[in-house]
Design an enzyme around this catalytic site. Structure first.
Site, PDB file in Angstrom:
ATOM      1  N   ASP A  34       0.755  -1.220   0.059  1.00  0.00           N
ATOM      2  CA  ASP A  34       0.080  -0.420   0.459  1.00  0.00           C
ATOM      3  C   ASP A  34       0.966   0.884   0.121  1.00  0.00           C
ATOM      4  O   ASP A  34       0.377   2.218   0.145  1.00  0.00           O
ATOM      5  CB  ASP A  34      -1.261   0.119   1.221  1.00  0.00           C
ATOM      6  CG  ASP A  34      -0.869  -0.249   2.652  1.00  0.00           C
ATOM      7  OD1 ASP A  34       1.212  -0.829   2.015  1.00  0.00           O
ATOM      8  OD2 ASP A  34      -1.204  -0.177   3.329  1.00  0.00           O
ATOM      9  N   GLU A  92       8.545  -4.419  10.590  1.00  0.00           N
ATOM     10  CA  GLU A  92       9.519  -2.895  10.359  1.00  0.00           C
ATOM     11  C   GLU A  92       9.644  -2.315  11.288  1.00  0.00           C
ATOM     12  O   GLU A  92       8.642  -1.937  12.470  1.00  0.00           O
ATOM     13  CB  GLU A  92       8.198  -2.184   9.568  1.00  0.00           C
ATOM     14  CG  GLU A  92       8.306  -1.052   9.095  1.00  0.00           C
ATOM     15  CD  GLU A  92       7.329  -0.524   7.333  1.00  0.00           C
ATOM     16  OE1 GLU A  92       6.275  -1.540   7.244  1.00  0.00           O
ATOM     17  OE2 GLU A  92       7.624   0.098   6.883  1.00  0.00           O
TER      18      GLU A  92
HETATM   19  O1  KIV Z   1       3.335  -1.437   1.636  1.00  0.00           O
HETATM   20  C1  KIV Z   1       4.225  -1.401   1.632  1.00  0.00           C
HETATM   21  O2  KIV Z   1       5.268  -1.405   0.902  1.00  0.00           O
HETATM   22  C2  KIV Z   1       4.957  -2.217   2.977  1.00  0.00           C
HETATM   23  C3  KIV Z   1       6.394  -2.475   2.872  1.00  0.00           C
HETATM   24  C4  KIV Z   1       7.307  -1.737   3.147  1.00  0.00           C
HETATM   25  C5  KIV Z   1       6.559  -3.734   3.832  1.00  0.00           C
HETATM   26  O3  KIV Z   1       4.538  -3.124   3.958  1.00  0.00           O
END
Ligand code: KIV
Length: 263
Positions: free
Chosen positions: A43, A180
């Site tokens: 997202d 994260e």
């Molecule tokens: O939306 C995204 O790009 C993510 C990653 C950074 C883990 O969730």
């Protein structure tokens, strides 16, 4: 061809797992020919493609469209689609419908942020044959609760809560968990405690694998450089140079030249 069950094999064998985000067919066509293990239609597209200031602007339609484009360019890759903000909190029917749309758009699995309140849905999806990736730590959809994109699990209590939640997600059937922006020693502890692989971003080297946003790898925005991201090229400068070269050639009457048009 690599498949979702390979995640478990990679963890067991101690093989580092590589993921990058991807949002479009032009990029996924290139990535399809690389050794990267899987593509995440994150997202984050709301921010890096659509220019919003957070991921909460992503919608199911938006992720479906990026997933379908990514799949068209990368028929051979594992594709994981993000479930956008609150799309998994609309009750069983609407949440399942959102998942069905993402899988029909071309995803092999979905990713869900946070643990609390999601365990029942995750279990139902896994029972229905939909692989689910968890996401803990600095979950960007919670930016308002966190007061910004800030490192999480910094004290012992928060680290223990994260570990407990990771174990709950594993128990619910997640095949992997993104972790994260948490301290590296916490990520390592979680990785050691889990049978399933952890995929780190901004959480140090002790994870089973890593994921980065493709725009950060390529250096598409020199003004945005998260401290944990490593830039492998300066695409923004290369694109500027290429377009300036084209403009100059047109203005100088050097483009189009013979062979670039038919009389
Ligand atoms: O939306 C995204 O790009 C993510 C990653 C950074 C883990 O969730």
């Amino acid at each position: 061809m690599k498949t979702i069950p390979d995640f478990q094999k990679w963890k067991t064998a101690g093989t580092p797992i590589t993921l990058v985000t991807c949002y479009d067919a032009a990029t996924s066509k290139i990535l399809n020919e690389t050794s990267v293990d899987a593509l995440l239609v994150g997202d984050s597209c709301a921010m890096v493609v659509h220019g919003f200031d957070s991921t909460i602007h992503a919608t199911v339609d938006m992720i479906c469209s990026h997933t379908a484009a990514t799949r068209r360019g990368a028929p051979d890759k594992i594709i994981i689609a993000d479930m956008p903000f609150l799309s998994y909190r609309r009750g069983e029917e609407a949440s399942t419908q959102a998942v069905a749309e993402l899988i029909r758009a071309g995803a092999n699995a979905v990713k869900v942020e946070r643990c609390k309140g999601n365990i029942k849905l995750i279990g139902q999806l896994v029972d229905a044959g939909v692989p689910v990736m968890g996401h803990l730590g600095m979950t960007p959809q919670s930016v308002n609760e966190f007061g910004g994109f800030k490192m999480q699990a910094r004290d012992d209590l928060a680290a223990q809560t994260l570990l407990d939640e990771a174990l709950e997600l594993e128990e619910a059937g997640c095949f992997s968990i993104v972790i994260e922006c948490i301290p590296a020693h916490v990520a390592e502890r979680v990785t050691d405690a889990l049978a399933i692989p952890t995929i780190g971003i901004g959480s140090g080297p002790g994870n089973s694998g890593q994921v980065l946003v493709i725009n950060d790898i390529l250096g598409l925005d020199s003004k945005f450089q998260p401290p944990f991201a490593r830039r492998y090229m300066d695409a923004d400068q290369m694109i500027s140079r290429a377009v300036e070269g084209y403009c100059e050639d047109v203005r100088e009457g050097e483009y189009p030249a013979e062979g670039e048009y038919r009389s």
